[in-house]
Design an enzyme around this catalytic site. Sequence first.
Site, PDB file in Angstrom:
ATOM      1  N   ASP A  83       0.824  -1.207   0.000  1.00 37.01           N
ATOM      2  CA  ASP A  83       0.000   0.000   0.000  1.00 37.01           C
ATOM      3  C   ASP A  83       0.860   1.259   0.000  1.00 37.01           C
ATOM      4  O   ASP A  83       1.854   1.343   0.721  1.00 37.01           O
ATOM      5  CB  ASP A  83      -0.872   0.050   1.258  1.00 37.01           C
ATOM      6  CG  ASP A  83      -1.790  -1.148   1.415  1.00 37.01           C
ATOM      7  OD1 ASP A  83      -1.356  -2.281   1.140  1.00 37.01           O
ATOM      8  OD2 ASP A  83      -2.936  -0.943   1.849  1.00 37.01           O
ATOM      9  N   HIS A  85      -1.154   4.500  -0.512  1.00 40.23           N
ATOM     10  CA  HIS A  85      -2.177   5.393   0.037  1.00 40.23           C
ATOM     11  C   HIS A  85      -1.855   6.869  -0.161  1.00 40.23           C
ATOM     12  O   HIS A  85      -1.924   7.676   0.768  1.00 40.23           O
ATOM     13  CB  HIS A  85      -2.414   5.089   1.511  1.00 40.23           C
ATOM     14  CG  HIS A  85      -3.338   3.927   1.741  1.00 40.23           C
ATOM     15  ND1 HIS A  85      -4.649   3.936   1.346  1.00 40.23           N
ATOM     16  CD2 HIS A  85      -3.112   2.714   2.309  1.00 40.23           C
ATOM     17  CE1 HIS A  85      -5.213   2.793   1.666  1.00 40.23           C
ATOM     18  NE2 HIS A  85      -4.299   2.014   2.250  1.00 40.23           N
ATOM     19  N   ARG A 117      -6.627   8.625   1.722  1.00 42.33           N
ATOM     20  CA  ARG A 117      -6.028   9.021   2.997  1.00 42.33           C
ATOM     21  C   ARG A 117      -4.806   9.922   2.825  1.00 42.33           C
ATOM     22  O   ARG A 117      -4.720  10.937   3.477  1.00 42.33           O
ATOM     23  CB  ARG A 117      -5.692   7.800   3.856  1.00 42.33           C
ATOM     24  CG  ARG A 117      -6.919   7.013   4.312  1.00 42.33           C
ATOM     25  CD  ARG A 117      -6.571   6.068   5.458  1.00 42.33           C
ATOM     26  NE  ARG A 117      -7.759   5.434   6.019  1.00 42.33           N
ATOM     27  CZ  ARG A 117      -8.127   4.178   5.761  1.00 42.33           C
ATOM     28  NH1 ARG A 117      -7.401   3.421   4.955  1.00 42.33           N
ATOM     29  NH2 ARG A 117      -9.213   3.671   6.312  1.00 42.33           N
ATOM     30  N   HIS A 194      -3.861  -8.334  -3.242  1.00 41.85           N
ATOM     31  CA  HIS A 194      -3.889  -7.264  -2.246  1.00 41.85           C
ATOM     32  C   HIS A 194      -4.379  -7.750  -0.887  1.00 41.85           C
ATOM     33  O   HIS A 194      -3.774  -7.463   0.148  1.00 41.85           O
ATOM     34  CB  HIS A 194      -4.778  -6.110  -2.715  1.00 41.85           C
ATOM     35  CG  HIS A 194      -4.874  -5.020  -1.697  1.00 41.85           C
ATOM     36  ND1 HIS A 194      -3.838  -4.145  -1.452  1.00 41.85           N
ATOM     37  CD2 HIS A 194      -5.863  -4.678  -0.815  1.00 41.85           C
ATOM     38  CE1 HIS A 194      -4.186  -3.311  -0.495  1.00 41.85           C
ATOM     39  NE2 HIS A 194      -5.409  -3.618  -0.085  1.00 41.85           N
ATOM     40  N   HIS A 271      -2.493  -4.666   2.333  1.00 40.81           N
ATOM     41  CA  HIS A 271      -3.824  -4.400   2.873  1.00 40.81           C
ATOM     42  C   HIS A 271      -3.873  -3.963   4.331  1.00 40.81           C
ATOM     43  O   HIS A 271      -4.871  -3.378   4.749  1.00 40.81           O
ATOM     44  CB  HIS A 271      -4.704  -5.650   2.665  1.00 40.81           C
ATOM     45  CG  HIS A 271      -6.162  -5.479   2.972  1.00 40.81           C
ATOM     46  ND1 HIS A 271      -6.887  -4.381   2.580  1.00 40.81           N
ATOM     47  CD2 HIS A 271      -7.043  -6.301   3.620  1.00 40.81           C
ATOM     48  CE1 HIS A 271      -8.147  -4.532   2.966  1.00 40.81           C
ATOM     49  NE2 HIS A 271      -8.264  -5.678   3.599  1.00 40.81           N
TER      50      HIS A 271
END
Length: 348
Positions: A83, A85, A117, A194, A271
């Site tokens: 990730d 993000h 995020r 993922h 994840h």
Amino acid sequence: LKWSCSSAAGPQRPAAARGGMAAAPPASGAAELPALAELIEGKLPSERQAQELARRAAALFASLPVLVEVEVPAGAALHVVGDLHGQLPELNSVLRLCGTPVAGQNILLFNGDFVDRGPCSTEVVLSLFALAIACPKAVFLNRGNHETRGMNRAYGFEQEVAYKYSEATFEAIQQAFAQLPLATLVNNSVLVMHGGLPGRDGVKLADVAAIKRLGADCEPRGLAHDLMWADPCQKPGLHPSPRGGDIQLFGPDITERFCDDNNLLCIIRSHEVVMNGYAWQRGGRCVTVFSAANYVGRSGNLGAVCHLRPPKGGRIQICDIEFTQFEGAPSPPRSAWRVVPAKERSRL
């Protein structure tokens, strides 16, 4: 770092195992694509360029199967990135660690949750689209649970794209997300997805390959949902996830049975935040890799990248798997978002 992708095999196009068309050519009157280096540095392209990136990425992803097969030859490396993000500094850290993508030599696999995020989700995803378009044999993307419309509405990406561009650009990116593969099989021995494993026994890789893409307006369900959402746990069996809904936790026995049934060494997934950047499930058949170091600017976790380096090619062995950890870089404030003025967009 040199941002030009090359291959000794000649012009870039998806590998034969992927069985589809080459990356989409520019449409008539399409905007010229922005320079990779500028994207990775955080410079937003014009809105026309952003939409052209999304359009060409969607066509490229649609040409790939849901289960992509990648062969890492002797002496080459494949790097699994977890990730991100929307954390652009961490994308830059990853690219410095992994080096220039080169087909058949240095392969990058970004394992979902590129957006939401973090304040630079737009810059991150456009950079990844551009990398995949430029290096279709050396850069691969798996779909994460945050590459969906519902999550993007709940966790900020839709608002960010509307702020920086428009709803039309958000829709173009959604079309690309809907075409992303769900899993990647490396050297017929390591499966990368993922989320995690299905909540039922007897699932084969052929079942993963047979998943149908549902389009941008449909939330993934069934096996696709498990691949994007499930988490490992240390307790044997299947258990309800604290995430709620119908999300499952799968124990080491579930992982071992799935790997044995499908002749896999292990699975690599992402994840969830792990404080050291990576963490093995008990039994050594499932590892979590998370690359958003100091997640959302306050978690204090390390980021990590997983490297697969088979010295003789063929099946991956456990000794071929290595990890690099890195600390988080300071994240830019949300006020640092750069907006392309409407009058500038209208000229481009």
